[in-house]
Design a protein around this motif. Structure first.
Motif, PDB file in Angstrom:
ATOM      1  N   VAL A  36      -9.651   5.625  -1.329  1.00  0.00           N
ATOM      2  CA  VAL A  36      -8.446   5.256  -0.266  1.00  0.00           C
ATOM      3  C   VAL A  36      -9.227   3.844   0.625  1.00  0.00           C
ATOM      4  N   CYS A  57      -8.999  -0.250   1.695  1.00  0.00           N
ATOM      5  CA  CYS A  57      -8.792  -1.022   2.439  1.00  0.00           C
ATOM      6  C   CYS A  57      -9.929  -1.790   2.835  1.00  0.00           C
ATOM      7  N   VAL A  75      -2.036  -3.002   4.565  1.00  0.00           N
ATOM      8  CA  VAL A  75      -2.102  -1.934   4.383  1.00  0.00           C
ATOM      9  C   VAL A  75      -0.909  -1.617   4.664  1.00  0.00           C
ATOM     10  N   ALA A 119      -5.912   6.336   4.976  1.00  0.00           N
ATOM     11  CA  ALA A 119      -6.558   4.830   5.504  1.00  0.00           C
ATOM     12  C   ALA A 119      -5.862   4.545   7.141  1.00  0.00           C
ATOM     13  N   VAL A 172      -1.527   1.082  10.017  1.00  0.00           N
ATOM     14  CA  VAL A 172      -0.932   1.022   8.295  1.00  0.00           C
ATOM     15  C   VAL A 172       0.545   0.720   9.262  1.00  0.00           C
ATOM     16  N   LEU A 206      -0.256   2.087  -0.681  1.00  0.00           N
ATOM     17  CA  LEU A 206      -0.661   3.011  -1.182  1.00  0.00           C
ATOM     18  C   LEU A 206       0.795   4.062  -1.466  1.00  0.00           C
TER      19      LEU A 206
END
Length: 608
Positions: A204, A208, A213, A229, A235, A319
């Motif tokens: 992860v 980043c 993200v 994250a 996020v 993600l």
């Protein structure tokens, strides 16, 4: 579509990848569509090393790996976090190494002057217009396990590097060489947990890197990624919430967002159009993929989610928890391994627990597992070949059939006798060549990952082509796969605790709220699949009807497909997976007919 290619041989090749850029420091290698920051290379004298894709190694790490490349320790070049292709040259030896999940597959074809390699089979086929191979496509539809036919690609004249192998090219020729063991040395779940946590955290963290993200916030797997994250920055967390789903994903997502700093939660409501099979009446709106891709069927749902993300933060990384199921849990088929290894007491205990969850009997589960326990991979393929030579079977749900190393899907029963016979012959040959693992779970895990990895690549194409968003699936990183699959399947999939490996890895880490780790439920999209089957039945009939490309090749026949679509329209149990496979393959075949040019003339050779 992003792809890479290279040439090894004389200087007379007359093609170059259209729109390709030379990989710096590595003669005869090109990257197409990849931004410059994702194509990096180092070199010293006759040794060169390049990585293409999301690779967590910095320049110093790459340079320190040059002696490793010189020593031809290829596997050591696949241990950085991320998902990437590795190209290593040591003198006259060239190694092209994809990832373990097939997000960067490797293909090749050789002629008298040298060898072309590529991450795109379609591109290599386009060199001389090689058509799709009906037998390979039959294996794809009937078996859905990418490695069954070994080095067969979906195109004639194009060879494929199987999972866990690399392409090795020398002046003597090209061949696929195994670099990853077929089966890992087993590690107890508790001992493996810290390694799993470290690998996933690093996977992860690699994504980043200053970009905006976003992440899915739905099931346990995607929630774990979003929370990891969020430890590194803000996020945007999105949850697709459709009233037809009737699951508790949204409730958990809201609660998680309230408990974890850094998660800005957005709900994505469903609509009448966000169902499976929506939008297939206009295939020009879908990006061309290199192989049939499952996400073309669910593209309407994916696009709706990505629209929400793009409205908040264009050009970021998103993600997804794809493949979390494959590495963190295990199908109950591992019962066959326990029986084979004469762990009868443990098999009985696990069967009892699984039976309670499935409202069936332990004896029924063990009876389903026993045939697979009595044969190995090669023997199983010979049995499947024999079954293909018999008349097609009446349809029953796959879950009611015996456990198998390579289950024969309903799609196999829709094929013409001639195609079934050709597939049977190919399976007999494959049985003589296989070097598969001894455990059914180890084989099934790898095949699940290869299938999910390939599909995720298609999803990435959809996301990037339409919205400029990079999709990342950390559960598909090499080191995450190695750490997770080293844990015995009967520990990962043990009933009584949902995804115990993730729970053990993060129990005391302070990353996920305890209520997330104790969750035992999982959402599903069955309702949207059936809604799509009903609402888009006419489009599916056209796609798979008499004018279909699959029908022309004998890969589907009209009567069983029509019967299955009628069952779906009436809301009856249906071979959803088989229909999904067939539709994706038909879309792919039609798209190939209109694919853009892959190559351009090498003007240097043309004017020589």
């Amino acid at each position: 579509m992003r792809w890479s290619a290279g040439w090894y041989g004389g200087t007379g090749h007359d093609r170059l990848p259209a729109g390709g850029r030379a990989v710096p420091g590595l003669d005869g290698a090109w990257a197409v569509g990849w931004p410059g920051a994702r194509v990096r290379a180092v070199g010293q004298g006759p040794v060169a090393l390049a990585v293409i894709g999301e690779c967590g190694a910095d320049k110093d790490q790459l340079e320190r790996a040059l002696p490793v490349a010189r020593a031809k320790e290829w596997r050591a070049l696949t241990r950085w976090p991320g998902s990437y292709l590795t190209i290593a040259r040591s003198g006259e030896v060239l190694a092209v190494i994809g990832d373990l999940a097939g997000q960067h597959p490797v293909y090749w074809r050789t002629d008298g002057a040298g060898t072309w390699w590529s991450t795109s089979a379609a591109a290599l086929a386009a060199l001389d217009g090689a058509p799709p191979d009906p037998t390979a496509l039959a294996a794809h539809l009937a078996l859905a396990q990418p490695d069954v036919l070994g080095q067969w690609s979906l195109f004639r004249s194009v060879s494929r590097v199987p999972t866990g192998h690399l392409l090795l090219i020398t002046p003597e020729g090209a061949c696929a060489v195994r670099y990853e063991p077929a089966e890992y040395e087993l590690v107890d779940l508790r001992d493996a947990a810290p390694t799993v946590r470290a690998a996933l955290t690093e996977a992860v963290g690699t994504r980043c890197d200053g970009r905006p993200v976003s992440a899915d916030l739905a099931g346990l797997d995607s929630t774990a990624l979003a929370c990891l994250a969020a430890q590194r920055g803000p996020v945007t967390a999105v949850t697709f919430a459709d009233a037809r789903l009737r699951d508790d994903d949204l409730a958990y997502a809201v609660r998680t967002a309230a408990a974890v700093p850094g998660l800005a939660h957005r709900t994505v409501p469903g609509s009448p159009d966000t169902v499976y099979y929506a939008g297939l009446e206009d295939l020009s709106a879908l990006p061309v993929t290199d192989v049939p891709n499952a996400y073309v069927v669910t593209a309407a749902i994916k696009r709706t989610v990505l629209d929400t993300v793009a409205a908040r933060q264009p050009a970021g990384v998103h993600l997804t928890g794809a493949a979390g199921d494959a590495v963190l849990s295990a199908p109950s088929a591992y019962l066959a391994d326990l029986l084979r290894e004469r762990q009868h007491r443990r098999a009985w205990q696990h069967a009892q627990a699984h039976a309670r969850l499935r409202h069936t009997s332990a004896l029924a589960l063990l009876r389903r597992a026993r045939p697979a326990a009595r044969t190995g991979l090669a023997g199983a393929w010979r049995q499947t070949a024999a079954e293909l030579r018999r008349p097609s079977r009446p349809w029953v749900p796959q879950a009611e059939r015996p456990v198998a190393w390579t289950p024969l899907l309903a799609t196999a029963d829709w094929m013409s006798p001639d195609v079934r016979d050709r597939l049977a012959s190919a399976l007999d040959v494959a049985a003589e060549l296989t070097d598969g693992p001894a455990r059914l779970a180890a084989w099934a895990d790898r095949q699940d990952l290869a299938r999910v990895g390939s599909d995720t690549t298609g999803w990435r194409d959809i996301a990037f082509a339409g919205r400029g968003i990079e999709v990342a699936a950390p559960f598909l990183d090499n080191e995450v796969i190695r750490a997770c699959l080293a844990v015995p399947a009967d520990q990962r999939g043990a009933p009584g605790r949902y995804k115990p490996l993730l729970g053990e890895a993060f129990a005391q880490a302070g990353v996920l709220p305890p209520f997330v780790l104790s969750r035992v439920t999982k959402g599903g999209f069955n309702a949207l699949a059936y809604a799509g089957l009903r609402e888009h039945a006419s489009v599916l009939r056209d796609l798979l009807g008499p004018s279909s490309r699959l029908a022309a090749a004998g890969l589907v026949t009209e009567t069983p497909v029509t019967s299955m679509l009628q069952r779906a329209a009436l809301g009856q149990p249906t071979a959803q997976g088989a229909l999904h496979l067939a539709v994706a393959a038909e879309v792919w075949l039609r798209q190939l007919e209109t694919a853009p040019a892959w190559w351009e003339v090498n003007s240097h050779v043309a004017t020589a």
